[in-house]
Scaffold this motif. Structure first.
Motif, PDB file in Angstrom:
ATOM      1  N   ASN A  85     -34.108  20.892  -1.235  1.00  0.00           N
ATOM      2  CA  ASN A  85     -35.573  20.897  -1.248  1.00  0.00           C
ATOM      3  C   ASN A  85     -36.191  19.905  -0.267  1.00  0.00           C
ATOM      4  O   ASN A  85     -37.398  19.709  -0.267  1.00  0.00           O
ATOM      5  N   LYS A  86     -35.334  19.276   0.534  1.00  0.00           N
ATOM      6  CA  LYS A  86     -35.789  18.339   1.576  1.00  0.00           C
ATOM      7  C   LYS A  86     -36.700  17.239   1.003  1.00  0.00           C
ATOM      8  O   LYS A  86     -37.847  17.074   1.429  1.00  0.00           O
ATOM      9  N   PHE A 105     -19.355  24.223  -0.324  1.00  0.00           N
ATOM     10  CA  PHE A 105     -19.347  23.925   1.108  1.00  0.00           C
ATOM     11  C   PHE A 105     -20.706  23.469   1.644  1.00  0.00           C
ATOM     12  O   PHE A 105     -20.820  23.041   2.794  1.00  0.00           O
ATOM     13  N   VAL A 106     -21.770  23.555   0.854  1.00  0.00           N
ATOM     14  CA  VAL A 106     -23.105  23.153   1.303  1.00  0.00           C
ATOM     15  C   VAL A 106     -23.480  21.834   0.635  1.00  0.00           C
ATOM     16  O   VAL A 106     -23.412  21.728  -0.590  1.00  0.00           O
ATOM     17  N   GLU A 107     -23.855  20.831   1.423  1.00  0.00           N
ATOM     18  CA  GLU A 107     -24.259  19.558   0.834  1.00  0.00           C
ATOM     19  C   GLU A 107     -25.612  19.719   0.149  1.00  0.00           C
ATOM     20  O   GLU A 107     -26.635  19.950   0.793  1.00  0.00           O
ATOM     21  N   ALA A 108     -25.614  19.593  -1.164  1.00  0.00           N
ATOM     22  CA  ALA A 108     -26.845  19.748  -1.932  1.00  0.00           C
ATOM     23  C   ALA A 108     -27.595  18.426  -2.049  1.00  0.00           C
ATOM     24  O   ALA A 108     -28.825  18.405  -2.126  1.00  0.00           O
ATOM     25  N   GLY A 109     -26.861  17.339  -2.089  1.00  0.00           N
ATOM     26  CA  GLY A 109     -27.530  16.053  -2.237  1.00  0.00           C
ATOM     27  C   GLY A 109     -26.587  14.903  -1.978  1.00  0.00           C
ATOM     28  O   GLY A 109     -25.372  15.076  -1.838  1.00  0.00           O
ATOM     29  N   ARG A 110     -27.165  13.717  -1.942  1.00  0.00           N
ATOM     30  CA  ARG A 110     -26.382  12.513  -1.702  1.00  0.00           C
ATOM     31  C   ARG A 110     -27.016  11.352  -2.459  1.00  0.00           C
ATOM     32  O   ARG A 110     -28.232  11.211  -2.511  1.00  0.00           O
TER      33      ARG A 110
END
Length: 284
Positions: free
Chosen positions: A118-119, A98-103
């Motif tokens: 990690n922004k 449910f958490v967007e880790a990356g794109r």
């Protein structure tokens, strides 16, 4: 000679004349040049069949399972795939469901990789990556790989004129299609009957720096309307220094169009290199 005698001779001679014409025609048909022409026509017809398998919808969306193997590390994520033909390919990767880790976003102008955890991000034109630059891979090449299509480097689409660049070997159940350009070799494996592509390979040969290749396997297809779309793909990128393996499995294929085709990067994110962002992904 009487007219009746002339007609009689003509009638008797006509079958012999027709037979000689038939023999001459058969001899022409059996010449090597005619055989080569027939083979060329067969190859051209097959390439057109493969090219006609091109998927037509403007939008393709799906849930996905995404796996990465980089050296000894492996990670599996879920997410979403969203594609708009001739415009963008987006892979949204989720952690814990449910958490967007990356794109990962491919457009005609750049590649964008975002690490939400990690922004940090990487945004670069295709020629920023050595293999992509050397092999002539751009957005339209990647689109063809995702959509199970032939491609010619540097071209948006493959028309009948472009098909003349390809060579085929039709001696087996699966046909090998090749395209050579300098140090590059592009090859596809397609089913002889359906013309559906089963595998694509891009190889870059360099005697000094070593060889690099991208292999794209199409393991399963799913019906989406009137077409069969690749729903299980195995991808490997091998360089002289490392190997990255990716797995993409699609579920619930649709044609949704109500989504943002471009991702805006927050000013709070830090720009990093490819290796840095890959190591972060593998640590998820």
């Amino acid at each position: 000679m009487k007219i009746s005698s002339i007609l009689k001779v003509a009638v008797l001679a006509l079958p012999l004349f027709m037979a000689s014409c038939h023999v001459h025609k058969k001899a022409v048909k059996d010449t090597p040049e005619t055989v080569v022409s027939a083979e060329t026509q067969q190859q051209t017809a097959f390439l057109e069949k493969v090219n006609d398998n091109t998927s037509k919808p403007q939008f393709v969306t799906s849930k996905l399972k995404f796996s990465i193997e980089y050296g000894p590390q492996q990670v599996s994520l879920t997410g979403n795939l969203k594609m708009k033909r001739d415009d963008v390919i987006q892979l949204q990767l989720m952690a814990f469901g449910f958490v967007e880790a990356g794109r990962i976003e491919f457009t005609k102008d750049y590649v964008l990789i975002i690490d939400r955890i990690n922004k940090q991000f990487l945004k670069a034109p295709y020629n920023y990556v050595d293999f992509l630059r050397n092999s002539g891979i751009n957005f339209f090449t990647l689109q063809a790989l995702f959509w199970n299509e032939l491609f010619v480097p540097g071209r948006q689409s493959v028309d009948k004129e472009a098909l003349e660049k390809f060579s085929t070997n039709m001696d087996a159940e699966d046909v090998v299609i090749t395209l050579d350009e300098g140090k590059m070799n592009y090859s596809w494996l397609a089913n002889n009957k359906s013309g559906r592509i089963k595998m694509a390979n891009i190889a870059y040969r360099d005697q000094l720096k070593g060889n690099t290749q991208l292999n794209w396997d199409y393991k399963e297809f799913t019906r989406m309307g009137s077409i069969a779309f690749p729903s299980n793909m195995g991808i490997s990128l091998t360089t002289p220094e490392s190997e990255i393996k990716l797995g993409i499995r699609l579920n619930y294929l649709k044609n949704e169009s109500d989504w943002a085709t471009r991702t805006k990067v927050s000013d709070k994110y830090r720009e990093v290199t490819v290796d840095q962002i890959l190591r972060r992904f593998m640590a998820l």
